[in-house]
Design a protein around this motif. Sequence first.
Motif, PDB file in Angstrom:
ATOM      1  N   ASP A 120      -5.552 -46.883   5.546  1.00 50.47           N
ATOM      2  CA  ASP A 120      -6.324 -48.102   5.781  1.00 50.47           C
ATOM      3  C   ASP A 120      -7.666 -47.981   5.059  1.00 50.47           C
ATOM      4  OD1 ASP A 120      -7.738 -50.248   6.755  1.00 50.47           O
ATOM      5  OD2 ASP A 120      -7.495 -49.746   8.869  1.00 50.47           O
ATOM      6  N   VAL A 121      -7.935 -48.966   4.166  1.00 47.86           N
ATOM      7  CA  VAL A 121      -9.215 -48.981   3.440  1.00 47.86           C
ATOM      8  C   VAL A 121      -9.940 -50.300   3.734  1.00 47.86           C
ATOM      9  CG1 VAL A 121     -10.297 -48.406   1.219  1.00 47.86           C
ATOM     10  CG2 VAL A 121      -7.948 -47.711   1.638  1.00 47.86           C
ATOM     11  N   SER A 122      -9.718 -50.844   4.931  1.00 49.41           N
ATOM     12  CA  SER A 122     -10.348 -52.108   5.300  1.00 49.41           C
ATOM     13  C   SER A 122     -11.842 -51.915   5.561  1.00 49.41           C
ATOM     14  CB  SER A 122      -9.672 -52.683   6.551  1.00 49.41           C
ATOM     15  OG  SER A 122      -9.817 -51.786   7.638  1.00 49.41           O
ATOM     16  N   GLY A 123     -12.529 -53.023   5.721  1.00 44.53           N
ATOM     17  CA  GLY A 123     -13.983 -52.968   5.876  1.00 44.53           C
ATOM     18  C   GLY A 123     -14.441 -52.179   7.076  1.00 44.53           C
ATOM     19  N   SER A 124     -13.649 -52.142   8.147  1.00 43.88           N
ATOM     20  CA  SER A 124     -14.063 -51.417   9.355  1.00 43.88           C
ATOM     21  C   SER A 124     -14.115 -49.908   9.152  1.00 43.88           C
ATOM     22  CB  SER A 124     -13.112 -51.738  10.503  1.00 43.88           C
ATOM     23  OG  SER A 124     -11.777 -51.377  10.174  1.00 43.88           O
ATOM     24  N   MET A 125     -13.553 -49.423   8.062  1.00 42.59           N
ATOM     25  CA  MET A 125     -13.588 -47.985   7.802  1.00 42.59           C
ATOM     26  C   MET A 125     -14.986 -47.504   7.416  1.00 42.59           C
ATOM     27  SD  MET A 125     -10.596 -46.492   8.253  1.00 42.59           S
ATOM     28  CE  MET A 125     -10.395 -45.090   7.143  1.00 42.59           C
ATOM     29  N   ARG A 126     -15.947 -48.442   7.304  1.00 46.93           N
ATOM     30  CA  ARG A 126     -17.342 -48.042   7.045  1.00 46.93           C
ATOM     31  C   ARG A 126     -18.015 -47.510   8.311  1.00 46.93           C
ATOM     32  NH1 ARG A 126     -17.589 -53.434   5.014  1.00 46.93           N
ATOM     33  NH2 ARG A 126     -17.156 -53.555   2.765  1.00 46.93           N
ATOM     34  N   THR A 127     -17.453 -47.801   9.469  1.00 46.43           N
ATOM     35  CA  THR A 127     -18.070 -47.406  10.742  1.00 46.43           C
ATOM     36  C   THR A 127     -18.314 -45.902  10.785  1.00 46.43           C
ATOM     37  OG1 THR A 127     -16.848 -49.203  11.819  1.00 46.43           O
ATOM     38  CG2 THR A 127     -17.834 -47.531  13.246  1.00 46.43           C
ATOM     39  N   ARG A 128     -19.506 -45.502  11.196  1.00 45.32           N
ATOM     40  CA  ARG A 128     -19.885 -44.090  11.213  1.00 45.32           C
ATOM     41  C   ARG A 128     -19.784 -43.546  12.652  1.00 45.32           C
ATOM     42  NH1 ARG A 128     -22.615 -42.630   6.557  1.00 45.32           N
ATOM     43  NH2 ARG A 128     -23.539 -40.841   7.638  1.00 45.32           N
ATOM     44  N   ASP A 129     -18.607 -43.059  13.004  1.00 40.20           N
ATOM     45  CA  ASP A 129     -18.434 -42.531  14.356  1.00 40.20           C
ATOM     46  C   ASP A 129     -17.491 -41.332  14.398  1.00 40.20           C
ATOM     47  OD1 ASP A 129     -16.102 -43.858  13.795  1.00 40.20           O
ATOM     48  OD2 ASP A 129     -16.149 -45.187  15.535  1.00 40.20           O
ATOM     49  N   THR A 131     -11.770 -42.585  -5.454  1.00 39.30           N
ATOM     50  CA  THR A 131     -12.278 -43.876  -5.938  1.00 39.30           C
ATOM     51  C   THR A 131     -12.256 -44.966  -4.874  1.00 39.30           C
ATOM     52  OG1 THR A 131     -10.075 -44.548  -6.695  1.00 39.30           O
ATOM     53  CG2 THR A 131     -11.447 -43.317  -8.258  1.00 39.30           C
ATOM     54  N   LEU A 132     -11.665 -44.699  -3.690  1.00 35.24           N
ATOM     55  CA  LEU A 132     -11.496 -45.738  -2.688  1.00 35.24           C
ATOM     56  C   LEU A 132     -12.806 -46.052  -1.981  1.00 35.24           C
ATOM     57  CD1 LEU A 132      -8.131 -44.539  -1.082  1.00 35.24           C
ATOM     58  CD2 LEU A 132      -8.442 -46.385  -2.743  1.00 35.24           C
ATOM     59  N   ALA A 133     -12.984 -47.329  -1.637  1.00 34.94           N
ATOM     60  CA  ALA A 133     -14.155 -47.769  -0.877  1.00 34.94           C
ATOM     61  C   ALA A 133     -13.700 -48.826   0.121  1.00 34.94           C
ATOM     62  CB  ALA A 133     -15.221 -48.338  -1.805  1.00 34.94           C
ATOM     63  N   PRO A 134     -14.195 -48.803   1.373  1.00 33.16           N
ATOM     64  CA  PRO A 134     -13.791 -49.796   2.383  1.00 33.16           C
ATOM     65  C   PRO A 134     -14.062 -51.210   1.891  1.00 33.16           C
ATOM     66  CG  PRO A 134     -15.047 -48.013   3.377  1.00 33.16           C
ATOM     67  CD  PRO A 134     -15.160 -47.823   1.900  1.00 33.16           C
ATOM     68  N   THR A 135     -13.030 -52.082   1.994  1.00 39.18           N
ATOM     69  CA  THR A 135     -13.138 -53.385   1.353  1.00 39.18           C
ATOM     70  C   THR A 135     -12.721 -54.548   2.232  1.00 39.18           C
ATOM     71  OG1 THR A 135     -12.750 -52.371  -0.808  1.00 39.18           O
ATOM     72  CG2 THR A 135     -12.448 -54.748  -0.664  1.00 39.18           C
ATOM     73  N   GLY A 136     -11.395 -54.627   2.581  1.00 39.46           N
ATOM     74  CA  GLY A 136     -10.899 -55.901   3.071  1.00 39.46           C
ATOM     75  C   GLY A 136     -10.201 -55.900   4.411  1.00 39.46           C
ATOM     76  N   TRP A 137      -8.984 -56.478   4.412  1.00 34.21           N
ATOM     77  CA  TRP A 137      -8.226 -56.767   5.617  1.00 34.21           C
ATOM     78  C   TRP A 137      -7.393 -55.561   6.062  1.00 34.21           C
ATOM     79  CZ3 TRP A 137      -7.487 -62.168   7.406  1.00 34.21           C
ATOM     80  CH2 TRP A 137      -8.353 -63.054   6.764  1.00 34.21           C
ATOM     81  N   THR A 138      -6.568 -55.791   7.118  1.00 33.57           N
ATOM     82  CA  THR A 138      -5.704 -54.721   7.628  1.00 33.57           C
ATOM     83  C   THR A 138      -4.252 -55.200   7.695  1.00 33.57           C
ATOM     84  OG1 THR A 138      -7.585 -54.076   9.031  1.00 33.57           O
ATOM     85  CG2 THR A 138      -5.489 -52.958   9.420  1.00 33.57           C
ATOM     86  N   PRO A 139      -3.608 -55.375   6.543  1.00 33.27           N
ATOM     87  CA  PRO A 139      -2.216 -55.857   6.529  1.00 33.27           C
ATOM     88  C   PRO A 139      -1.216 -54.717   6.764  1.00 33.27           C
ATOM     89  CG  PRO A 139      -3.006 -55.632   4.288  1.00 33.27           C
ATOM     90  CD  PRO A 139      -4.154 -55.247   5.182  1.00 33.27           C
ATOM     91  N   ILE A 140      -1.094 -54.275   8.012  1.00 32.88           N
ATOM     92  CA  ILE A 140      -0.230 -53.138   8.317  1.00 32.88           C
ATOM     93  C   ILE A 140       1.244 -53.472   8.076  1.00 32.88           C
ATOM     94  CG2 ILE A 140       0.570 -51.628  10.171  1.00 32.88           C
ATOM     95  CD1 ILE A 140      -2.203 -51.687  11.347  1.00 32.88           C
ATOM     96  N   GLY A 141       1.679 -54.658   8.530  1.00 30.84           N
ATOM     97  CA  GLY A 141       3.077 -55.039   8.341  1.00 30.84           C
ATOM     98  C   GLY A 141       3.497 -55.026   6.880  1.00 30.84           C
ATOM     99  N   PRO A 142       2.791 -55.743   5.984  1.00 32.17           N
ATOM    100  CA  PRO A 142       3.145 -55.704   4.569  1.00 32.17           C
ATOM    101  C   PRO A 142       3.073 -54.295   3.975  1.00 32.17           C
ATOM    102  CG  PRO A 142       1.715 -57.574   5.019  1.00 32.17           C
ATOM    103  CD  PRO A 142       1.757 -56.762   6.270  1.00 32.17           C
ATOM    104  N   ALA A 143       2.112 -53.477   4.440  1.00 34.46           N
ATOM    105  CA  ALA A 143       2.002 -52.109   3.918  1.00 34.46           C
ATOM    106  C   ALA A 143       3.217 -51.274   4.308  1.00 34.46           C
ATOM    107  CB  ALA A 143       0.718 -51.455   4.431  1.00 34.46           C
ATOM    108  N   LEU A 144       3.719 -51.456   5.528  1.00 34.36           N
ATOM    109  CA  LEU A 144       4.913 -50.712   5.939  1.00 34.36           C
ATOM    110  C   LEU A 144       6.128 -51.131   5.123  1.00 34.36           C
ATOM    111  CD1 LEU A 144       4.516 -50.690   9.844  1.00 34.36           C
ATOM    112  CD2 LEU A 144       4.015 -48.844   8.231  1.00 34.36           C
ATOM    113  N   LEU A 145       6.253 -52.432   4.854  1.00 37.70           N
ATOM    114  CA  LEU A 145       7.365 -52.891   4.018  1.00 37.70           C
ATOM    115  C   LEU A 145       7.259 -52.303   2.615  1.00 37.70           C
ATOM    116  CD1 LEU A 145       7.539 -56.675   5.057  1.00 37.70           C
ATOM    117  CD2 LEU A 145       9.183 -54.868   5.612  1.00 37.70           C
TER     118      LEU A 145
END
Length: 425
Positions: free
Chosen positions: A46-55, A123-137
Amino acid sequence: MIISKWPAAAVCGLVATLAVGLFPPAAAAADEPTGKPAPKVDLVLDVSGSMRTRDIDGQSRMTAAKQAFNEVLDAVPREVELGIRTLGADYPGKDTKVGCKDTKQLYPVGPLDRTEAKTAVATLAPTGWTPIGPALLGAADDLEGDDDATRRIVLITDGEDTCAPLDPCEVAREIAAKGIHLTIDTLGLVPDDKTRRQLTCIAEATGGTFTSVQHTDELSRRVTQLVDRAADPVVTPVATEGAARCADAPRITPGLYSDREKFSEHRWYRVDVLPGQELRASVSVAADRAVNRDYGVLLRAVTVHGREIVRGSEAGDGRTDVISSGLRYPKPPLDEDEDEVKPAAETVCLQVSNAFSAPASVKTTPGLPVELTVDLVDSPDEPSDLAAFGLGRGWWLLGTLALTGLVAGLLWGWLSRLRLVWRSN
């Protein structure tokens, strides 16, 4: 006295040469091809925007994931073909249709070039949505190929899918229903309750595992374990499809089989049992979605003419992940005067039934996962125990209990009468 050491050295050299010739080094043997297809693993990050959270250990979730990936890539066994797929890595906008297609293959599944894979992850940076279903397909497509290969998807995400109505749980069930023996393991980075439930559902649909991750070392250690598990897998079930009646049932031999069974459905399979063999069978039905509280599973062995030989059943009430039952059916060996005659196998029909039901809001397709284990072993020398007559024939046990009760009653009555007479005198 001076003794020359050259003859001794020559003899030692000759022995060493012969030893190398007769017993080649283990390394050379290890390099020989085994003939087995290479296990395949696709890491879905997952490289969605929420991956910026520092916890996670004072750093962002993305930084922790990159650090863990570097450690995992260094530890990947040589025989494993590994790939990396991302979700939410490219589109930062608000268009749902575009954001829910944001998944791509970052590194193709194949022999691992550790430097190239690490560079791609860096090279990855947190960016967008979380399309888990399409990613699994997409990951399932990445792993297409040899049906005998071990295939595993490892999903690492910090949130639930944001691309409804494509439910990732339903996607996982559809993948499992294809019978390609693809396992999905899920790891939640500091997950909330809703994310935890969704990732657990995805994992359970394919026989995988869910792990909650709070620290970087937990992430790297768990992903490494899952990759190693793909390299050293357990027995892979053979996909089969039971029939609606015994006459049309597939003939199966000892082994592990997987199937899908609709709610409250009956499925039939056939096994040939020779004299002197004991049939041992067990079945497990998994509840990979919400089901009503009362449920059960039945496994019956029946003759081709419909007479029940033996049965095993199990019922439950409440939350369950899997329910199992089993049976044994030993056939006595031939008599001595029949040894010269070629023994004929008896066809035993195995019936698998379930008593699951689901709430109205739960989809009943695809069917529930079924695993059927069949084994044929040597029958007992004198199969005179209850199993020889069928575990389902309870009148043997009832007769034994009745006889025991009669004897105990007579004995107790006699002792009571003797005691009464003794007191009277």
